[in-house]
Design a protein around this motif. Sequence first.
Motif, PDB file in Angstrom:
ATOM      1  N   UNK A 242      -5.871   7.068   4.381  1.00 28.51           N
ATOM      2  CA  UNK A 242      -6.995   7.514   3.571  1.00 28.51           C
ATOM      3  C   UNK A 242      -6.908   6.952   2.157  1.00 28.51           C
ATOM      4  N   UNK A 243      -5.691   6.883   1.604  1.00 22.50           N
ATOM      5  CA  UNK A 243      -5.515   6.335   0.255  1.00 22.50           C
ATOM      6  C   UNK A 243      -5.887   4.863   0.200  1.00 22.50           C
ATOM      7  N   UNK A 244      -5.733   4.167   1.330  1.00 18.92           N
ATOM      8  CA  UNK A 244      -6.136   2.756   1.388  1.00 18.92           C
ATOM      9  C   UNK A 244      -7.589   2.568   0.973  1.00 18.92           C
ATOM     10  N   UNK A 245      -8.406   3.575   1.244  1.00 21.17           N
ATOM     11  CA  UNK A 245      -9.843   3.460   0.989  1.00 21.17           C
ATOM     12  C   UNK A 245     -10.185   3.527  -0.494  1.00 21.17           C
TER      13      UNK A 245
ATOM     14  N   UNK B 263     -16.506  -0.726   5.755  1.00 25.30           N
ATOM     15  CA  UNK B 263     -15.187  -0.189   5.443  1.00 25.30           C
ATOM     16  C   UNK B 263     -15.047   1.262   5.860  1.00 25.30           C
ATOM     17  N   UNK B 264     -16.146   1.996   5.944  1.00 23.71           N
ATOM     18  CA  UNK B 264     -16.101   3.421   6.251  1.00 23.71           C
ATOM     19  C   UNK B 264     -16.625   3.739   7.642  1.00 23.71           C
ATOM     20  N   UNK B 265     -16.873   2.702   8.415  1.00 23.87           N
ATOM     21  CA  UNK B 265     -17.343   2.928   9.783  1.00 23.87           C
ATOM     22  C   UNK B 265     -16.158   3.143  10.721  1.00 23.87           C
ATOM     23  N   UNK B 266     -16.373   3.964  11.721  1.00 24.57           N
ATOM     24  CA  UNK B 266     -15.363   4.120  12.757  1.00 24.57           C
ATOM     25  C   UNK B 266     -15.353   2.874  13.633  1.00 24.57           C
ATOM     26  N   UNK B 267     -14.306   2.753  14.432  1.00 25.30           N
ATOM     27  CA  UNK B 267     -14.172   1.589  15.314  1.00 25.30           C
ATOM     28  C   UNK B 267     -15.368   1.458  16.243  1.00 25.30           C
TER      29      UNK B 267
ATOM     30  N   UNK C 118       0.814  -1.217   0.000  1.00 18.30           N
ATOM     31  CA  UNK C 118       0.000   0.000   0.000  1.00 18.30           C
ATOM     32  C   UNK C 118       0.849   1.269   0.000  1.00 18.30           C
ATOM     33  N   UNK C 119       2.169   1.152   0.229  1.00 15.49           N
ATOM     34  CA  UNK C 119       3.023   2.347   0.166  1.00 15.49           C
ATOM     35  C   UNK C 119       3.061   2.912  -1.247  1.00 15.49           C
ATOM     36  N   UNK C 120       2.627   2.123  -2.248  1.00 17.23           N
ATOM     37  CA  UNK C 120       2.635   2.584  -3.638  1.00 17.23           C
ATOM     38  C   UNK C 120       1.299   3.184  -4.070  1.00 17.23           C
TER      39      UNK C 120
ATOM     40  N   UNK D  57      -5.481  -5.117   5.502  1.00 14.76           N
ATOM     41  CA  UNK D  57      -6.120  -5.099   4.179  1.00 14.76           C
ATOM     42  C   UNK D  57      -7.587  -5.476   4.295  1.00 14.76           C
ATOM     43  N   UNK D  58      -7.894  -6.466   5.122  1.00 16.77           N
ATOM     44  CA  UNK D  58      -9.293  -6.818   5.360  1.00 16.77           C
ATOM     45  C   UNK D  58     -10.041  -5.646   5.998  1.00 16.77           C
TER      46      UNK D  58
END
Length: 517
Positions: A239-242, A473-477, A146-148, A171-172
């Motif tokens: 954030x980019x992970x999303x 995926x977009x929910x907070x903890x 994901x660094x890329x 990733x999950x």
Amino acid sequence: MYSSKTMSKILLICFTLFVSYGEGAKILGVFMYPSISHQLVFQPIWKELSLRGHQVTIITPNPLKDPSLTNLTEIDVSFTYNKPAVKNPMRYVKKEQRSLTKVRAIFDVFMELFEEEMQSAGVQELLNKKDEKFDLFIVQISHYGNVFLPFANKYNTPVVGISSLGAFLHTHDVLGNPTHPVISPDILLGLSENMSFLERLNTFLYNISYRIYYYWVLLPEADKFSRKYFGDDIPYLGELDKNLSLVMLSANPLIHPPRPNVPNIININQLNVKEKKPLPKDIQEFLDSSPEGVIYFSLGSNVRSSSLSQELRKEIIGALAELPYKVIWKWEEDHLPNQPKNVMVRKWLPQQDILGHPNVKVFFMQGGLQSIEETINNEVPLVGMPFFTDQPANLRKIEELGMGLMIDHVSLTKDKLKAALLEVAQNKKYKENVIKGKAIINDQPMKGVEKAVWWIEYVLRHNGAKHLRSAAADMSFYNYFMVDVVLFLLACVILTVYIVMKIAKTFMKKPRKLKKN
């Protein structure tokens, strides 16, 4: 003159060709980990995309260098194969290490390799092209790829992640995929479904500690790495992970237990399985002259046999020398000390072609997923000696399925190895179970490459796949685990108990009136 029917067909063909050419996309792929066994999973994908008319640019340590693929541009970073972390990864990741120590070691190795690759001339030239545009970014998502993701931010493209094994917990999390610690343990733990209490306790605590370590330590470090090459104006890496549209994982119904996946996780397998080719003459003659049977021994591309300790090598050689079979061994140096008479060594071996020879009785290997798929496809049982990452979990499952045996390289002795190889070679149940397993993994509607390319083009057709994204995926903890709801209900219970206790205490303190005579 052509008939009207013939002309219609010609026009239809021309229209189809025009549409296919017009739909060709510009695709950037980053597959930077220097391991041929992993790269063999990805190569068929970028080759097929190129053949379908897409303009494909790939950063890889294993370029195809096929002049017939005119739509393919490959940026070669093969120099990383000379790095110590690649030549002897066992120095960095050891079986006896604690789980988070392994995570740290893996992270450090990959950041070191990625640093070298990002500084290479070909990658720097790509980064400095101001007018370059792409329609899709594909990245090797395993091993902290994901660094890329800032590549996708730079070109404003959707992202498809591909892994040659499973995915780490983070990733999950990014995709909102459930990660039950017992049903779906992390690949680094080497666990399967049948766990003891201590193993269940371990995986539960690991699920918590990994996330604390990753989100508070590793992710900020990875973000600093990305900013070094893409600038400080990029969004935070978390954030980019999303932006991941979907992730394709190398998984099959034999080795990996069923798990509930969200729609944008796609399981693919057997991308590395190829049609057999004729063997080199000396190897063909060696195998043909061994009707009693042959043991094929290879530790893959990540573990070099020549890097094994002298003590372990001594036990292995002792066991092989006493076998009633010939042995063909992938040995990476010119000379094998104390080489037994029944052993042939070669620096490189055509693995799938050897496994396809009818005289091969057992594959003695390290437990890599791709090698396991190849041995099952060739109906060869195995003896596995795992070292790191997913290898222990893979071999534990193989043993449970009765397709082979797993041995521990830490406690290995000559007699243990000899007994395991003879058991698997001479007991027919292992071969029979492998044949059953082959029937299962091959019974699927689409081959691995076809399925992978279909989903990649699906993302292209829809300019991403946000409609497949889980709300989790977009929910907070605290929302995902309903912390606020639990706290509210807990507060209600505490308040109710408090009121009841107050009322009871009041009635208990009230004085009784005495009756008058």
